[in-house]
Design a protein around this motif. Structure first.
Motif, short mmCIF file in Angstrom:
data_model
loop_
_atom_site.label_atom_id
_atom_site.label_comp_id
_atom_site.label_asym_id
_atom_site.label_seq_id
_atom_site.Cartn_x
_atom_site.Cartn_y
_atom_site.Cartn_z
N UNK A 267 0.82 -1.21 0.00
CA UNK A 267 0.00 0.00 0.00
C UNK A 267 0.85 1.26 0.00
N UNK A 268 1.86 1.27 0.85
CA UNK A 268 2.79 2.41 0.90
C UNK A 268 3.47 2.61 -0.44
N UNK A 269 3.81 1.51 -1.08
CA UNK A 269 4.51 1.55 -2.36
C UNK A 269 3.73 2.39 -3.37
N UNK A 270 2.42 2.17 -3.45
CA UNK A 270 1.62 2.86 -4.47
C UNK A 270 1.44 4.33 -4.17
N UNK A 271 1.11 4.69 -2.92
CA UNK A 271 0.87 6.11 -2.69
C UNK A 271 2.14 6.92 -2.56
N UNK B 119 13.59 8.13 -2.02
CA UNK B 119 14.48 7.46 -1.07
C UNK B 119 13.78 6.25 -0.44
N UNK B 120 12.52 6.45 -0.04
CA UNK B 120 11.78 5.38 0.61
C UNK B 120 11.46 4.26 -0.38
N UNK B 121 11.06 4.64 -1.59
CA UNK B 121 10.69 3.64 -2.60
C UNK B 121 11.86 2.74 -2.96
N UNK B 122 13.06 3.31 -3.02
CA UNK B 122 14.24 2.50 -3.34
C UNK B 122 14.46 1.42 -2.30
N UNK C 145 15.91 -7.18 1.61
CA UNK C 145 16.89 -7.33 0.53
C UNK C 145 18.08 -6.44 0.85
N UNK C 146 19.24 -7.03 1.06
CA UNK C 146 20.40 -6.27 1.53
C UNK C 146 20.84 -5.22 0.51
N UNK C 147 20.76 -5.54 -0.79
CA UNK C 147 21.14 -4.56 -1.81
C UNK C 147 20.19 -3.38 -1.84
N UNK C 148 18.92 -3.64 -1.59
CA UNK C 148 17.94 -2.56 -1.56
C UNK C 148 18.22 -1.62 -0.38
N UNK C 149 18.54 -2.19 0.78
CA UNK C 149 18.87 -1.37 1.95
C UNK C 149 20.13 -0.54 1.72
N UNK D 127 20.34 3.62 1.40
CA UNK D 127 21.22 4.42 2.27
C UNK D 127 22.14 5.32 1.43
N UNK D 128 22.72 4.75 0.39
CA UNK D 128 23.60 5.55 -0.48
C UNK D 128 22.83 6.67 -1.16
N UNK D 129 21.60 6.38 -1.55
CA UNK D 129 20.76 7.38 -2.22
C UNK D 129 20.44 8.54 -1.28
N UNK D 130 20.12 8.22 -0.03
CA UNK D 130 19.81 9.25 0.95
C UNK D 130 21.02 10.14 1.22
N UNK D 131 22.17 9.52 1.43
CA UNK D 131 23.37 10.29 1.73
C UNK D 131 23.77 11.18 0.54
N UNK D 132 23.81 10.58 -0.64
CA UNK D 132 24.17 11.35 -1.83
C UNK D 132 23.15 12.46 -2.10
N UNK D 133 21.87 12.12 -1.93
CA UNK D 133 20.83 13.11 -2.15
C UNK D 133 20.89 14.25 -1.15
#
Length: 517
Positions: A116-120, A153-156, A162-166, A170-176
């Motif tokens: 549900x979170x994914x869609x909205x 950031x949340x959607x990624x 999934x360890x790669x997703x986590x 994290x990398x996306x948040x820091x870089x962003x």
């Protein structure tokens, strides 16, 4: 009293211009409430269909607003013009296709715990992109940017187990976060030099600041904003987040980032640079005014474009993971899209929109096919496409057209997207940039054709028919028909863009901003 006289009665603003945004906001709120009341056993796919219906309704309102004169509300913080409508249609089309891809992905992938979170969250990201497209003020531009970014950031990271997703989240948040700080720092210089956050007021005052001894600060502000926004379009020097994030994110979200998020980044770049910096000039030889953007700054944009094309295509050559390869391809595509910014032709907007149409169709089709092939083979290796022609001939044929479009081969939309940009570069004597564009396009043939080689010339592990869900088949069909049609009739598409989305509207200051008393 001053505030009242400036803003007037809020009820008197023409809020109907924000109907598309209100529609998306209402649907996102509805989905969040439904998700709360649904039981754990309720099939959340109904949320995707409701969201898709909301996107179609919002698209209707955007089409209805097309062709109108410039409408500006809230002291020009929000404006409705052809520029905004053109990009909003790209955003809405891209997200609609992402929803169709996601319907099957979320149903099958059990590691997305809260669908549900994914869609909205996709809808809130879309809302941020739409706000960016219609903003003519640094404040609302930044609000839209952050709404898009935080949702992304949340959607990624929605694949929580999934360890790669986590790791990628994290990398996306820091870089962003770093990119956001750099962008804000540049915007603070612009505000300090002009005393305003409105882009049209900034345009009026920036030249005076430049000619009053603050040229260094004006140029510093330009470079800080350029570097910060390079993150959003995954262009050099802020590009290294893309491969890890593309690989770790759910495949539909990777498609979203590659098209919708990138298009939103280019929308904000166009707004800021062409409106705020477009009128910046200095006195040159014979006491004639010379455009700083054309004379000085376009060279640096060209360097960023060239570096993105070279690094993106060369790094893609050695990738074995299909999603990482598409990430480096996206970096190269950002370079191609920056070429018109280095030439600043009158058709720059039309060229950018046409290229995004071609890019949206090809990328959405590719990621839809990547999703079903990778899921079937349980690997993201390029070799997962081996023997695809024997398992699903029409899917392999569609994938061929998508890859050829990204490579810029004739009879596809991508060819004419690159062709128009190349011609404009040559016409403005940017031969070095046109040469790099041609050379890197040839380099890209190797890894693009590598996918085709796997589909037609390599045996697969199985000859069993590949099951293609209906929603994926619809996405692939829409994308391949659009890719071929725009490749056969490019003039029809360009004429439609030129007549329905005139670029000159963006350069026109809005009408009187205060609401009537």
């Amino acid at each position: 009293m001053n505030g009242a006289s400036k803003w007037g009665n809020l009820a008197n603003f023409d809020w109907s211009v924000m109907t598309p945004e209100f529609t998306i906001l209402g649907v996102a709120t509805l989905l969040s409430l439904l998700d709360l009341v649904f039981s754990k056993k309720t099939d959340r796919r109904i949320l995707a269909w409701i969201g898709l219906l909301g996107i179609i309704v919002a698209g209707y309102f955007v089409v209805r607003n097309t062709g109108k004169d410039v409408v500006s509300i809230m002291n020009d913080m929000y404006r409705l013009d052809s520029f905004a409508n053109g990009f909003k249609l790209i955003f809405l089309s891209g997200v609609a296709l992402v929803f169709l891809i996601s319907i099957n992905y979320v149903d099958e992938q059990k590691n997305i715990l809260y669908s549900g979170e994914y869609y909205y969250l996709i809808l809130t990201a879309l809302l941020g992109a739409m706000i960016m497209a219609s903003s003519a003020d640094l404040i609302t531009l930044f609000v839209g940017l952050e709404l898009l970014s935080i949702s992304s950031y949340i959607l990624v990271g929605t694949r929580k187990n999934h360890i790669q997703s986590n790791e990628s989240s994290f990398k996306y948040v820091v870089s962003g976060g770093i990119a956001t700080a750099i962008t804000l720092y540049g915007m603070s210089f612009i505000y300090g030099l002009t005393g305003s956050t409105n882009l049209y007021v900034i345009a009026e005052r920036l030249t005076a600041a430049y000619q009053s001894g603050f040229s260094y600060l004006v140029l510093l502000a330009f470079f800080l904003v350029l570097v910060g926004l390079a993150f959003k379009i995954s262009a050099v020097p802020y590009h290294m987040w893309a491969p890890d994030v593309y690989q770790g994110a759910p495949t539909p979200i990777t498609a979203f980032l590659s098209v919708v998020s990138k298009a939103a980044g280019f929308a904000i770049i166009l707004r800021i640079f062409l409106v705020a910096f477009g009128g910046l000039f200095e006195m040159g030889a014979a006491n004639q005014p010379v455009s700083v953007l054309l004379d000085k700054l376009s060279l640096y944009i060209g360097i960023v474009a060239a570096a993105s094309m070279i690094i993106g295509n060369t790094m893609a050559l050695r990738q074995v993971n299909i999603k990482r390869m598409m990430a480096y391809s996206g970096i190269a595509q950002a370079g191609y899209l920056l070429v018109p910014f280095a030439t600043f032709t009158l058709l720059m907007y039309e060229q950018t929109i046409f290229y995004f149409v071609a890019y949206l169709l090809a990328n959405m089709g590719i990621f839809a096919i990547i999703m079903i092939v990778n899921r079937d083979q349980n690997t993201e290796d390029v070799k997962s496409f081996a023997g695809l022609y024997h398992r699903a001939p029409w899917i392999a044929l569609a994938m061929t057209f998508f890859v050829l479009s990204l490579a810029g081969i004739p009879v596809t939309a991508g060819f004419f997207g690159k062709f128009y940009i190349f011609i404009s570069s040559v016409a403005h004597h940017n031969y070095w940039l046109a040469g790099i564009m041609m050379a890197t396009s040839v380099v890209s043939y190797y890894y693009y054709f590598g996918v085709i080689r796997q589909m037609y010339m390599r045996p697969g592990k199985t000859e069993a028919r590949l099951k293609v869900p209906v929603s994926i088949a619809v996405v692939v069909l829409i994308a391949v028909v659009g890719t071929i049609a725009a490749g056969i009739m490019p003039d029809l598409v360009m004429n439609y863009i030129h007549s329905h989305f005139p670029f000159q509207q963006m350069l026109q200051p809005g009408p009187q901003q205060a609401a009537p008393q």
